[in-house]
Scaffold this motif. Structure first.
Motif, PDB file in Angstrom:
ATOM      1  N   UNK A  75     -17.946 -37.315 -33.193  1.00 13.73           N
ATOM      2  CA  UNK A  75     -19.326 -37.798 -33.135  1.00 13.73           C
ATOM      3  C   UNK A  75     -20.285 -36.696 -32.713  1.00 13.73           C
ATOM      4  N   UNK A  76     -19.856 -35.828 -31.781  1.00 13.42           N
ATOM      5  CA  UNK A  76     -20.712 -34.750 -31.316  1.00 13.42           C
ATOM      6  C   UNK A  76     -21.075 -33.778 -32.429  1.00 13.42           C
ATOM      7  N   UNK A  77     -20.105 -33.466 -33.280  1.00 20.38           N
ATOM      8  CA  UNK A  77     -20.359 -32.581 -34.415  1.00 20.38           C
ATOM      9  C   UNK A  77     -21.372 -33.219 -35.358  1.00 20.38           C
ATOM     10  N   UNK A  89     -23.142 -25.668 -37.115  1.00 20.15           N
ATOM     11  CA  UNK A  89     -21.695 -25.437 -37.064  1.00 20.15           C
ATOM     12  C   UNK A  89     -21.368 -23.983 -36.750  1.00 20.15           C
ATOM     13  N   UNK A  90     -22.152 -23.052 -37.309  1.00 19.16           N
ATOM     14  CA  UNK A  90     -21.922 -21.639 -37.026  1.00 19.16           C
ATOM     15  C   UNK A  90     -22.122 -21.344 -35.550  1.00 19.16           C
ATOM     16  N   UNK A  91     -23.165 -21.931 -34.978  1.00 17.89           N
ATOM     17  CA  UNK A  91     -23.447 -21.669 -33.567  1.00 17.89           C
ATOM     18  C   UNK A  91     -22.447 -22.355 -32.648  1.00 17.89           C
ATOM     19  N   UNK A  92     -21.814 -23.406 -33.122  1.00 21.89           N
ATOM     20  CA  UNK A  92     -20.719 -24.006 -32.363  1.00 21.89           C
ATOM     21  C   UNK A  92     -19.542 -23.033 -32.281  1.00 21.89           C
ATOM     22  N   UNK A 256     -25.104 -25.023 -29.864  1.00 15.28           N
ATOM     23  CA  UNK A 256     -24.613 -24.657 -28.531  1.00 15.28           C
ATOM     24  C   UNK A 256     -24.435 -25.893 -27.665  1.00 15.28           C
ATOM     25  N   UNK A 257     -25.417 -26.805 -27.719  1.00 15.04           N
ATOM     26  CA  UNK A 257     -25.350 -28.012 -26.883  1.00 15.04           C
ATOM     27  C   UNK A 257     -24.101 -28.818 -27.184  1.00 15.04           C
ATOM     28  N   UNK A 258     -23.832 -29.045 -28.461  1.00 14.76           N
ATOM     29  CA  UNK A 258     -22.680 -29.868 -28.806  1.00 14.76           C
ATOM     30  C   UNK A 258     -21.357 -29.119 -28.633  1.00 14.76           C
ATOM     31  N   UNK A 259     -21.379 -27.782 -28.755  1.00 10.61           N
ATOM     32  CA  UNK A 259     -20.162 -27.014 -28.482  1.00 10.61           C
ATOM     33  C   UNK A 259     -19.821 -27.096 -27.003  1.00 10.61           C
ATOM     34  N   UNK A 260     -20.856 -27.007 -26.165  1.00 14.44           N
ATOM     35  CA  UNK A 260     -20.642 -27.130 -24.722  1.00 14.44           C
ATOM     36  C   UNK A 260     -20.189 -28.546 -24.380  1.00 14.44           C
ATOM     37  N   UNK A 264     -16.766 -28.664 -23.075  1.00 16.08           N
ATOM     38  CA  UNK A 264     -17.051 -28.729 -21.633  1.00 16.08           C
ATOM     39  C   UNK A 264     -16.984 -27.367 -20.970  1.00 16.08           C
ATOM     40  N   UNK A 265     -17.043 -26.304 -21.747  1.00 18.12           N
ATOM     41  CA  UNK A 265     -17.008 -24.970 -21.161  1.00 18.12           C
ATOM     42  C   UNK A 265     -18.288 -24.715 -20.377  1.00 18.12           C
ATOM     43  N   UNK A 266     -18.148 -24.234 -19.170  1.00 17.02           N
ATOM     44  CA  UNK A 266     -19.288 -23.992 -18.308  1.00 17.02           C
ATOM     45  C   UNK A 266     -19.724 -25.193 -17.503  1.00 17.02           C
TER      46      UNK A 266
END
Length: 483
Positions: A75-77, A89-92, A256-260, A264-266
């Motif tokens: 869902x986040x993607x 997607x690239x920034x993820x 970046x927001x959804x990758x984080x 949950x990194x950081x």
């Protein structure tokens, strides 16, 4: 809803760039540990086992992935693509490659400053803030915030996505789904830490492999569309696409927001399970945590995103109002996008498959969230025990699961984003302040590897204070045979 979205934007718009910057910083400071120590990631997973009070490296990886391979990977993607276009997607991926060093750093700190409490190895954000930064007041604030977030807010995001996908697939009312989730989750959390580990360890590997294979099958059925999809994704990320070039800033921010969110990194989420690992050197566990980011973002999230773009099952919002593209009219950004994507190639199967996958992923995440909440309660209570507070935390997870199944998706996502964002700012600031400790650990690990040794940690010669767990070890910790 407008107020929640505004607050979320205030928190995350700068945090997205801060997270990228911290990833670059730690990549330079560790000389690219996430790349050059890749062989060690595999080797450490194959060695070491659980001990009384501690977990094996494989078990901690499963627990970490239980939170990371949650609804954020599906869902986040979809929400990232809906808000930032395919370029998100690239920034993820970029965030994963750089941000994995942040996961490394926070996990190293969790190991260095962990404690043995109530017969179990415990550690995480509040522990390295209290014993590393020597700021017990801030540690208490972080522990309370984390307890509230993981005990009474974040499980609602997971439950909401289970209810949304189940309603589309089976026509089941969200409140009915909420009751079912609450009952099953209650049975698991009442069983304690060992039951949590056993449930997660059994489910997560099966889920990850099954989901990746299923996504690859659908992508394979649309293989001729893959080259054009890749071109669209890259051009959108660099601002060169005619349709999405104007929202490249949104692509960066939401990628970046959804990758984080997904990894949950950081955010400090992985630090609690990292501290529970039985290992001879904090650097080993840091490498394993970095590896979990690869599995989640580079495999699961990338497969999800490519599946959406190849099948065209997504909408992208226009910041000025309306949509830049609307391929699936009426579909809610989230698991519904993925259900439409699979249905486009396997009619009638997408809704059911995604509903089951989301339910399993989200449920294991909620189980892990309870573990995090419980660890923070242990930190706050110290050597004391409170049956009342323990009961409240145990009741919190099923309760928010029921509530989260009933509220709107936008409201639940916004609340989750705000909570994660606050924790992200606090944790990243503290990890940056403890950078000297991270540098000492990685240098010590590299030195021992160059000398052909199996790294063992001794904080004394490194000048690291407050590492009580390691200071009280008369003999170096020995990794038992894997069980």
């Amino acid at each position: 809803m407008e107020m929640l979205s505004t607050i979320s934007g205030w928190i995350w718009n700068p945090l997205a760039y801060v997270a990228l910057g911290i990833g670059v910083l730690f990549t330079l400071l560790t000389k690219g540990v996430q790349f050059r120590r890749f062989p060690d990631m595999i080797r450490h997973l194959r060695s070491g086992g659980a001990t009384e009070g501690g977990l094996s490296s494989l078990q901690t990886l499963a627990l970490s992935l239980s939170s990371r391979i949650g609804v954020g990977s599906i869902a986040g993607v979809a929400t990232a693509v809906a808000a930032g276009g395919p370029g998100a997607l690239v920034w993820m991926v970029i965030t994963a490659l750089l941000g994995s060093t942040c996961a490394y750093a926070e996990s190293v700190l969790a190991q260095v400053y962990k404690r043995r409490e109530h017969g179990e190895d415990r550690g995480g954000m509040p522990y390295y803030i209290k014993y590393g930064l020597k700021a017990p007041w801030l540690a208490t604030i972080v522990a309370v915030a984390t307890l509230i977030g993981y005990g009474f807010v974040f499980p609602g995001v997971q439950a909401n996505n289970i209810a949304s996908s189940a309603e589309l697939a089976f026509g089941v009312d969200g409140q009915v789904v909420g009751v079912l989730i609450a009952v099953v989750l209650g049975v698991v959390v009442l069983g304690g830490t060992r039951r949590i580990v056993k449930v997660v360890e059994a489910i997560v590997p099966f889920l990850a492999v099954g989901y990746i294979l299923s996504a690859l099958v659908i992508i394979g059925m649309n293989i001729t569309k893959v080259p054009d999809a890749v071109v669209l994704i890259v051009s959108s990320a660099t601002g060169k696409d005619q349709v999405f070039g104007g929202i490249v800033g949104y692509a960066v921010a939401w990628g970046v927001r959804r990758a984080v969110f997904a990894s949950a990194t950081g955010l400090g989420e992985g630090t609690f399970v990292a501290a529970a690992a039985t290992t001879t050197h904090p650097g080993k566990q840091g490498i394993i945590q970095a590896f979990s980011i690869y599995i989640d973002i580079l495999l699961i999230c990338t497969a999800s995103g490519l599946l959406l773009v190849v099948t065209g099952a997504y909408n992208v919002k226009d910041p000025a109002g309306g949509f830049l593209v609307e391929h699936v009219p009426g579909a809610v950004a989230g698991p519904n996008f993925m259900q439409e994507a699979i249905d486009s190639s396997l009619p009638g199967w997408g809704a059911v498959f995604v509903a089951i996958a989301v339910a399993m992923f989200a449920f294991t995440s909620m189980v892990f969230f309870f573990y995090v909440a419980q660890t923070n309660l242990v930190f706050l209570l110290g050597e004391r025990r409170s049956k009342v507070l323990e009961a409240v935390v145990k009741a919190g997870a099923p309760a928010i699961a029921f509530i989260g199944s009933s509220v709107t998706a936008d409201a639940m996502w916004a609340a989750g984003d705000i909570g994660y964002g606050i924790l992200g700012w606090l944790n990243m600031a503290c990890v940056l302040l403890l950078t000297p400790v991270v540098r000492k650990v990685i240098r010590d690990y590299d030195r021992q590897r160059r000398e052909g040794l199996d790294p063992h940690f001794d904080p004394g010669p490194l000048g690291i204070k407050g590492a009580e767990y390691w200071e009280t070890q008369k003999e170096p910790v020995k990794e038992p045979d894997r069980v």
